[in-house]
Write a protein that holds these residues in place. Sequence first.
Motif, mmCIF file in Angstrom:
data_model
loop_
_atom_site.group_PDB
_atom_site.id
_atom_site.type_symbol
_atom_site.label_atom_id
_atom_site.label_comp_id
_atom_site.label_asym_id
_atom_site.label_seq_id
_atom_site.Cartn_x
_atom_site.Cartn_y
_atom_site.Cartn_z
ATOM 1 N N HIS A 237 0.921 -1.263 -0.122
ATOM 2 C CA HIS A 237 0.065 -0.121 -0.191
ATOM 3 C C HIS A 237 0.841 1.219 0.147
ATOM 4 N N HIS A 286 -5.788 -3.366 3.530
ATOM 5 C CA HIS A 286 -7.070 -3.096 2.825
ATOM 6 C C HIS A 286 -7.048 -3.749 1.395
ATOM 7 N N HIS A 287 -5.835 -4.379 1.087
ATOM 8 C CA HIS A 287 -5.739 -5.001 -0.004
ATOM 9 C C HIS A 287 -5.883 -6.653 0.076
HETATM 10 CU CU CU Z 1 -3.630 0.523 -0.818
#
Ligand code: CU
Length: 567
Positions: A237, A286-287
């Motif tokens: 990220h 969040h991935h």
């Molecule tokens: Cu990300």
Amino acid sequence: MSAALSNNASRILAVPTAGELAGEKKMLLAFWVTGFLALAVGISIGVLQSTNYAGINLYPYLQPFLKSYYQGLTMHGVLNAYVFTFFTISGWLMYLPARELKLKPNMGLAWFTYALMLLGTLMAAYGMFDNSSSVLYTMYAPLKGSAWFYLGITLVVVASILPLFVVLEMRARWKKANPGQLTPLVTYMSATTLLMWLLAALGAGTEAVFLLDPWSLGIVHTIDPLLARTLFWWTGHPIVYYWLMPGYVSIYALLPRQAGGKLISDPLARLAFLLLFVFSLPVGTHHQYTDPGISPVMKGIVTALTLSVAIPSLITAFTIALSLEYGGRRRGGKGLMGWWTALPWKDASVAAQVLALVSFIFGGAGGIVNASWQLDNVVHNTLWIPAHFHLTVGTMTTLVFMGVSFWLLPHLTGRRLYSPKLALWSVWLWFLGLMTWGFAGHWAGMDGVPRRAWVSALPHDQYLQLYGAVHPALIIVGIGGVIAAVGAVLYYIVFFGTLFGQKDAKAMVEIPFTQYITSSEGSVMARIAEPLGLWTLITFVITLAVYIPVFWPMLTHPIHAPGFVLW
Ligand code: CU
Ligand code: HAS
């Protein structure tokens, strides 16, 4: 007395001579030419991926160079997202602060960075070209690549950290000669970006050194896929902000001047960079909203934190829109939107950066959809995601750097920009191509077309049976890719035309450092943002607070999976 002082100051500062300045320019040129060469190969392969989705399978014609879509996709991702960005960003973030502070950087370390990065790139390229490592740019275990590939990537990542020390050393020297003063803006932005990247790289660095490298060398025989993925996204990220922030350096500190105006506020720029630093790190999971083994509570916390990381970009949107409006009005723009048309649109460097900002509105909006856990479930692993990142890294990094190169190459080489008209065409075509691709990719993604799928290799009736309903969107994806590729061809004509073009004394353009309407003098915000060591510590603690509960169950319940080679 004052002569003694100034002698002392210049001894501390080590101001570069003309010859040394030429050496610095050579250094940055080496980084940029290498990065843009990698991008050229990456882009060429990208066209094949766009036509793949339109149902046209070009891979059988490319034997023995490209064995499969997946080999091509790995090269495309690694060359564009890592090699191009690492080279250009490393050079850029060492050279600009050196020029802003008027100091000599540690050239030994700068060239060592270049050499190490090149060695790593060649090793990884070998692993990709011999088709031993078609594991895509996310390197998800238990897909298993060769040691050349993983060790090469490890070296590239290690090299990308070194520019931080070049910048921090210059900053320390400058501070010693200017006690009590705030770090000048470009140096502040560069240092924050690289400090963020130092913490970010710990994830993939740990994954590479402790999991992937020993596994690919045969020292251990199994791997923990969940642990590997989570370490990857610790870096995966924030790497997107490592791509974004160097583009923002130009958008904040150079573009306002290029557009005929000034930056509205220096302290707001510092605030944006500080927030990007702090919020980028803890949100990597969040991935992994769809991954098992991570608690829903942590996924909820990460959703909220990810939405916060949009705030500095929203600050950027308003600050830069106002700065551009100021420039447009100074150039005679009247009425509600007259400033917009009054911007210097014929200047390819300005056009590229403003168009990048326009496309980033859509890229950013898509990012907010991805950040929202429930909505992400609809678009995850579909073509929506590549559409999102082609409107972010494909513009806010790549298009901005293309724009920057139109003044930077003349600045570095003393040669005239080859055909400003062609440069402008290349910018518009790249923008239109990616916008078309982005629009159609989002559309196809919402209809469930998977990303990373060799759909054109299916028998045609099966392709139509599966994807016939979204065929119009997929054809537009193909067209978008081709338009962008034509833009890229024009871009490289300008690029090489300039490198080998005419010397021109007037081409030694100055770096367009902007002035500010509100400077950081007396700003409480700027003072709070200044102690970068403290902010690094705070960010690290917040990151650990989020990640310890994520890693704990993985470390107490390890998985031992053997590797797979599926190609
Ligand atoms: Cu990300
Ligand atoms: Fe992202 C996936 C969330 C930004 C890149 N992202 C990816 C992947 C990549 C990527 C490469 O939460 C795929 C990885 C993979 O292969 O699996 N992303 C976000 C959020 C943001 C965001 C919340 N992404 C970026 C940037 C990238 C990038 C920047 C590269 C440089 N992204 C996600 C999530 C996923 C994801 C999930 C995982 C999804 C999944 O399911 O796998 C935010 O930072 C975005 C904030 C941006 C804005 C826009 C501000 C607008 C500006 C322009 C203003 C215009 C002006 C012009 C001034 C809020 C600054 C004037 C114009 C006038 C008209 C006046």
